[in-house]
Design a protein around this motif. Structure first.
Motif, PDB file in Angstrom:
ATOM      1  N   ASP A  92       0.841  -1.195   0.000  1.00 30.64           N
ATOM      2  CA  ASP A  92       0.000   0.000   0.000  1.00 30.64           C
ATOM      3  C   ASP A  92       0.878   1.248   0.000  1.00 30.64           C
ATOM      4  O   ASP A  92       1.358   1.671   1.061  1.00 30.64           O
ATOM      5  N   PRO A  93       1.105   1.864  -1.174  1.00 36.97           N
ATOM      6  CA  PRO A  93       1.930   3.073  -1.213  1.00 36.97           C
ATOM      7  C   PRO A  93       1.359   4.227  -0.392  1.00 36.97           C
ATOM      8  O   PRO A  93       2.111   5.089   0.073  1.00 36.97           O
ATOM      9  N   ALA A  94       0.034   4.268  -0.205  1.00 33.33           N
ATOM     10  CA  ALA A  94      -0.579   5.365   0.547  1.00 33.33           C
ATOM     11  C   ALA A  94      -0.131   5.374   1.999  1.00 33.33           C
ATOM     12  O   ALA A  94       0.004   6.440   2.614  1.00 33.33           O
ATOM     13  N   THR A  95       0.104   4.192   2.568  1.00 25.05           N
ATOM     14  CA  THR A  95       0.569   4.115   3.955  1.00 25.05           C
ATOM     15  C   THR A  95       2.051   3.790   4.052  1.00 25.05           C
ATOM     16  O   THR A  95       2.622   3.798   5.143  1.00 25.05           O
ATOM     17  N   GLY A  96       2.670   3.468   2.897  1.00 29.18           N
ATOM     18  CA  GLY A  96       4.085   3.106   2.905  1.00 29.18           C
ATOM     19  C   GLY A  96       4.346   1.788   3.600  1.00 29.18           C
ATOM     20  O   GLY A  96       5.386   1.608   4.234  1.00 29.18           O
ATOM     21  N   GLN A  97       3.403   0.837   3.457  1.00 27.09           N
ATOM     22  CA  GLN A  97       3.550  -0.441   4.143  1.00 27.09           C
ATOM     23  C   GLN A  97       3.404  -1.605   3.165  1.00 27.09           C
ATOM     24  O   GLN A  97       2.676  -1.533   2.177  1.00 27.09           O
ATOM     25  N   VAL A  98       4.099  -2.688   3.480  1.00 30.01           N
ATOM     26  CA  VAL A  98       4.082  -3.893   2.660  1.00 30.01           C
ATOM     27  C   VAL A  98       4.125  -5.089   3.603  1.00 30.01           C
ATOM     28  O   VAL A  98       4.763  -5.037   4.655  1.00 30.01           O
ATOM     29  N   ALA A  99       3.408  -6.153   3.250  1.00 32.33           N
ATOM     30  CA  ALA A  99       3.348  -7.324   4.124  1.00 32.33           C
ATOM     31  C   ALA A  99       3.480  -8.596   3.312  1.00 32.33           C
ATOM     32  O   ALA A  99       3.218  -8.624   2.102  1.00 32.33           O
ATOM     33  N   MET A 100       3.869  -9.656   4.002  1.00 31.74           N
ATOM     34  CA  MET A 100       4.020 -10.957   3.374  1.00 31.74           C
ATOM     35  C   MET A 100       3.456 -12.038   4.284  1.00 31.74           C
ATOM     36  O   MET A 100       3.763 -12.103   5.469  1.00 31.74           O
ATOM     37  N   LEU A 101       2.619 -12.873   3.709  1.00 28.35           N
ATOM     38  CA  LEU A 101       2.204 -14.111   4.354  1.00 28.35           C
ATOM     39  C   LEU A 101       3.056 -15.200   3.733  1.00 28.35           C
ATOM     40  O   LEU A 101       3.040 -15.375   2.517  1.00 28.35           O
TER      41      LEU A 101
END
Length: 305
Positions: A92-101
């Motif tokens: 999510d570029p809007a929040t500057g966050q990235v996740a991985m399952l």
């Protein structure tokens, strides 16, 4: 002084300022989806090398492992793990966050692994991890990423960012109220927990995603967060903690200890918290699929966030 001299001096000053500008320019702040995915890929590809010194960690980075701030526990994990064999990445570029399952491997064992990174000025400022045990043959249901989560939705099937969060929260609210009437899920919605299908499964757990009658033992759905939203793909990452004061089961297992065998209660049969990270796929205003990483922890443990 002639006009030409004035102009010449002005141009000289501008050129001098331009020469020094790069030395004082602020770091590039923007990090689009490809950038965030690249930061994540670099981080997880480095894990099997047992060395993360080359990763762009910001000073004072906040880091948790299973709900507790601990860079030492993370460093220990990096020393043990020899591969990340499964990865479902959302950003999510809007929040500057990235996740991985994902799945972490160790000496042939496999375990569920959740990783969320917050990126600011292209530096990692937050690292949130849920790290499960890695037994032989663990999490067999997590074999390959689900391409459905990467699928870009047609315009007519998309919801706004605010709508997506509300739809995902309707699921959390249904768990909290033990009532699925308000849960905005599709009839064919499927839920997977650590790779196991836990809704519409003909081999067990045949109920739909909005059937909450089996979850009355859950006291609270607390610490709700929605750090990642992808409108184009209909993705929401929802995080929460389930608080359980009176578990529905008291199943004892027999273990071997000094002095002989003895029965012990597993953690899920005692009062406990369950750390939850869910990736929701939402299309046409309904939850279509849920992919969950969960980890049971002691009672009133919390998420650390």
């Amino acid at each position: 002084m002639s006009m030409n001299s004035i102009i010449s001096r002005a141009l000289t000053g501008v050129m001098a300022l331009a020469a020094f500008a790069p030395l004082h320019a602020a770091p590039v702040a923007s990090c689009d989806r490809a950038c965030l995915t690249g930061v994540m890929e670099s981080y997880i590809n480095a894990i099997p090398t047992h060395d993360r010194t080359g990763q762009p960690l910001a000073a004072g980075v906040k880091e948790t492992v299973n709900g507790r701030a601990s860079s030492a526990q993370s460093d220990y994990f990096w020393k043990l793990v020899d591969g990340i064999t499964y990865r479902q990445i959302v950003a999510d570029p809007a929040t500057g966050q990235v996740a991985m399952l994902g799945v972490a491997t160790e000496a042939g064992g496999r375990g569920a692994y959740w990783l969320r990174l917050a990126v600011k000025n292209r530096q990692i400022t937050e690292i949130e991890q849920i790290i499960g045990d890695r037994p032989a043959g663990g999490v067999p249901g997590l074999a390959a990423p689900n391409p459905y989560f990467e699928q870009v939705l047609p315009e007519k099937s998309r919801s706004t960012r605010e709508q997506l969060i509300a739809i995902a929260d309707s699921y959390f609210e249904g768990l909290q109220r033990h009532d699925g009437a308000g849960v905005q899920s599709a009839p064919g919605c499927r839920r997977y927990e650590n790779g196991n299908q836990t809704s519409l499964n003909p081999l067990g757990n045949t109920w739909a995603c909005n059937v909450m009658s089996d979850y009355t033992y859950m006291d609270k759905i607390k610490e709700r967060r929605f750090p990642i939203v992808d409108v184009e793909r209909g993705i929401v990452v929802g995080a929460m903690v389930i608080e359980v004061s009176k578990p529905k089961a008291n199943a004892a297992i027999t273990g071997v200890a000094a002095g002989g065998s003895q029965s012990v209660l597993p953690l899920f049969s005692r009062p406990h918290d369950t750390l939850i990270q869910e990736i929701f796929k939402i299309a046409d205003g309904k939850i279509q699929e849920i992919n969950v990483i969960r980890q049971d922890m002691p009672y009133q443990w919390g998420s650390g966030w």
